[in-house]
Motif scaffolding. Structure first.
Motif, PDB file in Angstrom:
ATOM      1  N   LEU A  27      82.608  50.303  37.250  1.00 54.78           N
ATOM      2  CA  LEU A  27      83.550  49.670  38.176  1.00 54.78           C
ATOM      3  C   LEU A  27      83.378  50.232  39.583  1.00 54.78           C
ATOM      4  O   LEU A  27      83.423  49.486  40.565  1.00 54.78           O
ATOM      5  N   ASP A  28      83.164  51.536  39.688  1.00 55.84           N
ATOM      6  CA  ASP A  28      82.944  52.152  41.004  1.00 55.84           C
ATOM      7  C   ASP A  28      81.658  51.661  41.649  1.00 55.84           C
ATOM      8  O   ASP A  28      81.549  51.616  42.872  1.00 55.84           O
ATOM      9  N   SER A  29      80.668  51.298  40.828  1.00 56.44           N
ATOM     10  CA  SER A  29      79.391  50.845  41.381  1.00 56.44           C
ATOM     11  C   SER A  29      79.367  49.344  41.666  1.00 56.44           C
ATOM     12  O   SER A  29      78.367  48.825  42.133  1.00 56.44           O
ATOM     13  N   GLY A  30      80.462  48.637  41.360  1.00 60.83           N
ATOM     14  CA  GLY A  30      80.530  47.215  41.698  1.00 60.83           C
ATOM     15  C   GLY A  30      80.295  46.268  40.540  1.00 60.83           C
ATOM     16  O   GLY A  30      80.192  45.067  40.741  1.00 60.83           O
ATOM     17  N   VAL A  31      80.210  46.764  39.325  1.00 63.76           N
ATOM     18  CA  VAL A  31      80.070  45.896  38.146  1.00 63.76           C
ATOM     19  C   VAL A  31      81.471  45.695  37.595  1.00 63.76           C
ATOM     20  O   VAL A  31      82.053  46.604  37.011  1.00 63.76           O
ATOM     21  N   TYR A  32      82.033  44.491  37.816  1.00 61.26           N
ATOM     22  CA  TYR A  32      83.420  44.238  37.450  1.00 61.26           C
ATOM     23  C   TYR A  32      83.573  43.367  36.220  1.00 61.26           C
ATOM     24  O   TYR A  32      84.641  43.337  35.621  1.00 61.26           O
ATOM     25  N   VAL A  33      82.548  42.614  35.856  1.00 63.54           N
ATOM     26  CA  VAL A  33      82.639  41.659  34.760  1.00 63.54           C
ATOM     27  C   VAL A  33      81.805  42.163  33.593  1.00 63.54           C
ATOM     28  O   VAL A  33      80.681  42.629  33.797  1.00 63.54           O
ATOM     29  N   PRO A  34      82.319  42.086  32.364  1.00 62.64           N
ATOM     30  CA  PRO A  34      81.560  42.576  31.211  1.00 62.64           C
ATOM     31  C   PRO A  34      80.200  41.901  31.054  1.00 62.64           C
ATOM     32  O   PRO A  34      79.257  42.514  30.564  1.00 62.64           O
ATOM     33  N   ASN A  35      80.079  40.651  31.497  1.00 64.42           N
ATOM     34  CA  ASN A  35      78.797  39.944  31.386  1.00 64.42           C
ATOM     35  C   ASN A  35      77.717  40.602  32.245  1.00 64.42           C
ATOM     36  O   ASN A  35      76.530  40.483  31.950  1.00 64.42           O
ATOM     37  N   GLN A  36      78.112  41.277  33.328  1.00 58.42           N
ATOM     38  CA  GLN A  36      77.148  41.953  34.192  1.00 58.42           C
ATOM     39  C   GLN A  36      76.685  43.272  33.592  1.00 58.42           C
ATOM     40  O   GLN A  36      75.657  43.805  33.985  1.00 58.42           O
ATOM     41  N   ALA A  37      77.463  43.817  32.640  1.00 53.31           N
ATOM     42  CA  ALA A  37      77.173  45.133  32.076  1.00 53.31           C
ATOM     43  C   ALA A  37      76.309  44.990  30.819  1.00 53.31           C
ATOM     44  O   ALA A  37      76.802  45.073  29.706  1.00 53.31           O
ATOM     45  N   ARG A  38      75.027  44.790  31.041  1.00 56.33           N
ATOM     46  CA  ARG A  38      74.107  44.759  29.894  1.00 56.33           C
ATOM     47  C   ARG A  38      73.827  46.181  29.460  1.00 56.33           C
ATOM     48  O   ARG A  38      74.127  47.132  30.179  1.00 56.33           O
ATOM     49  N   ASN A  39      73.233  46.335  28.283  1.00 54.98           N
ATOM     50  CA  ASN A  39      72.929  47.677  27.768  1.00 54.98           C
ATOM     51  C   ASN A  39      72.075  48.467  28.753  1.00 54.98           C
ATOM     52  O   ASN A  39      72.297  49.655  28.953  1.00 54.98           O
ATOM     53  N   GLU A  40      71.096  47.805  29.383  1.00 54.51           N
ATOM     54  CA  GLU A  40      70.218  48.497  30.334  1.00 54.51           C
ATOM     55  C   GLU A  40      71.020  49.005  31.533  1.00 54.51           C
ATOM     56  O   GLU A  40      70.786  50.108  32.031  1.00 54.51           O
ATOM     57  N   THR A  41      71.959  48.194  32.015  1.00 59.04           N
ATOM     58  CA  THR A  41      72.787  48.587  33.156  1.00 59.04           C
ATOM     59  C   THR A  41      73.659  49.790  32.792  1.00 59.04           C
ATOM     60  O   THR A  41      73.779  50.746  33.570  1.00 59.04           O
ATOM     61  N   ILE A  42      74.241  49.744  31.607  1.00 58.61           N
ATOM     62  CA  ILE A  42      75.113  50.840  31.175  1.00 58.61           C
ATOM     63  C   ILE A  42      74.296  52.111  31.006  1.00 58.61           C
ATOM     64  O   ILE A  42      74.706  53.196  31.429  1.00 58.61           O
ATOM     65  N   ARG A  43      73.099  51.990  30.423  1.00 64.05           N
ATOM     66  CA  ARG A  43      72.271  53.178  30.202  1.00 64.05           C
ATOM     67  C   ARG A  43      71.760  53.762  31.516  1.00 64.05           C
ATOM     68  O   ARG A  43      71.660  54.984  31.670  1.00 64.05           O
ATOM     69  N   SER A  44      71.445  52.905  32.487  1.00 61.83           N
ATOM     70  CA  SER A  44      71.000  53.435  33.784  1.00 61.83           C
ATOM     71  C   SER A  44      72.161  54.117  34.508  1.00 61.83           C
ATOM     72  O   SER A  44      71.969  55.126  35.188  1.00 61.83           O
ATOM     73  N   THR A  45      73.371  53.596  34.344  1.00 57.63           N
ATOM     74  CA  THR A  45      74.548  54.243  34.921  1.00 57.63           C
ATOM     75  C   THR A  45      74.781  55.592  34.267  1.00 57.63           C
ATOM     76  O   THR A  45      75.103  56.579  34.940  1.00 57.63           O
ATOM     77  N   ALA A  46      74.595  55.660  32.949  1.00 58.37           N
ATOM     78  CA  ALA A  46      74.758  56.930  32.234  1.00 58.37           C
ATOM     79  C   ALA A  46      73.759  57.959  32.755  1.00 58.37           C
ATOM     80  O   ALA A  46      74.108  59.125  32.958  1.00 58.37           O
ATOM     81  N   ARG A  47      72.535  57.527  32.989  1.00 60.21           N
ATOM     82  CA  ARG A  47      71.513  58.425  33.517  1.00 60.21           C
ATOM     83  C   ARG A  47      71.923  58.924  34.897  1.00 60.21           C
ATOM     84  O   ARG A  47      71.779  60.102  35.225  1.00 60.21           O
TER      85      ARG A  47
ATOM     86  N   MET B 289      81.586  49.071  23.375  1.00 63.15           N
ATOM     87  CA  MET B 289      82.917  49.584  23.683  1.00 63.15           C
ATOM     88  C   MET B 289      83.173  49.578  25.191  1.00 63.15           C
ATOM     89  O   MET B 289      84.294  49.292  25.634  1.00 63.15           O
ATOM     90  N   VAL B 290      82.150  49.868  25.981  1.00 65.14           N
ATOM     91  CA  VAL B 290      82.294  49.836  27.447  1.00 65.14           C
ATOM     92  C   VAL B 290      82.646  48.422  27.895  1.00 65.14           C
ATOM     93  O   VAL B 290      83.572  48.218  28.687  1.00 65.14           O
ATOM     94  N   ARG B 291      81.936  47.434  27.365  1.00 67.11           N
ATOM     95  CA  ARG B 291      82.231  46.044  27.736  1.00 67.11           C
ATOM     96  C   ARG B 291      83.636  45.643  27.286  1.00 67.11           C
ATOM     97  O   ARG B 291      84.341  44.928  28.004  1.00 67.11           O
ATOM     98  N   ALA B 292      84.058  46.114  26.112  1.00 70.76           N
ATOM     99  CA  ALA B 292      85.410  45.808  25.631  1.00 70.76           C
ATOM    100  C   ALA B 292      86.456  46.427  26.553  1.00 70.76           C
ATOM    101  O   ALA B 292      87.466  45.787  26.876  1.00 70.76           O
ATOM    102  N   LEU B 293      86.234  47.652  27.005  1.00 70.68           N
ATOM    103  CA  LEU B 293      87.169  48.286  27.940  1.00 70.68           C
ATOM    104  C   LEU B 293      87.251  47.505  29.240  1.00 70.68           C
ATOM    105  O   LEU B 293      88.334  47.316  29.802  1.00 70.68           O
ATOM    106  N   MET B 294      86.126  47.052  29.734  1.00 69.71           N
ATOM    107  CA  MET B 294      86.116  46.281  30.984  1.00 69.71           C
ATOM    108  C   MET B 294      86.838  44.943  30.799  1.00 69.71           C
ATOM    109  O   MET B 294      87.506  44.468  31.697  1.00 69.71           O
TER     110      MET B 294
END
Length: 104
Positions: A61-81, A95-100
């Motif tokens: 959310l801080d990086s500008g990804v507001y919609v769960p459809n934008q949060a693909r596994n690759e996006t989430i993993r790169s954010t984790a890195r 679970m991240v997409r469900a929270l969003m």
């Protein structure tokens, strides 16, 4: 006199102010306490997975990804890195997409 002229002007926000608005200082994190003993192992796994999912959802959310459809596994993993968290599993990404989704 028109009714609009009688209304007080709202305080400026970060987006409407002519100069930057002073924001509150970031909160101080609460002191960590040990988890309660005696629970089944699955409880600890689920608890830590939820915490990780919340951290990742906040970072997205801080990086500008507001919609769960934008949060693909690759996006989430790169954010984790980027924030220094171990790469999440597919279950944690779900679970991240469900929270969003539920915060909207």
């Amino acid at each position: 006199m028109p009714a609009a002229a009688l209304k007080p002007k709202p305080l400026p926000t970060q987006s409407t102010a002519k100069r930057p608005v002073q924001l509150d200082l970031p909160y101080a994190p609460v002191a960590k306490r040990p988890l309660p003993a005696g629970r089944p192992r699955e409880w600890y796994v689920t608890h830590n997975r939820r915490l990780k999912a919340m951290r990742l959802a906040i970072a997205l959310l801080d990086s500008g990804v507001y919609v769960p459809n934008q949060a693909r596994n690759e996006t989430i993993r790169s954010t984790a890195r980027r924030i220094g968290v171990h790469p999440p599993s597919d279950t944690t990404c779900h679970m991240v997409r469900a929270l969003m989704r539920y915060t909207r």
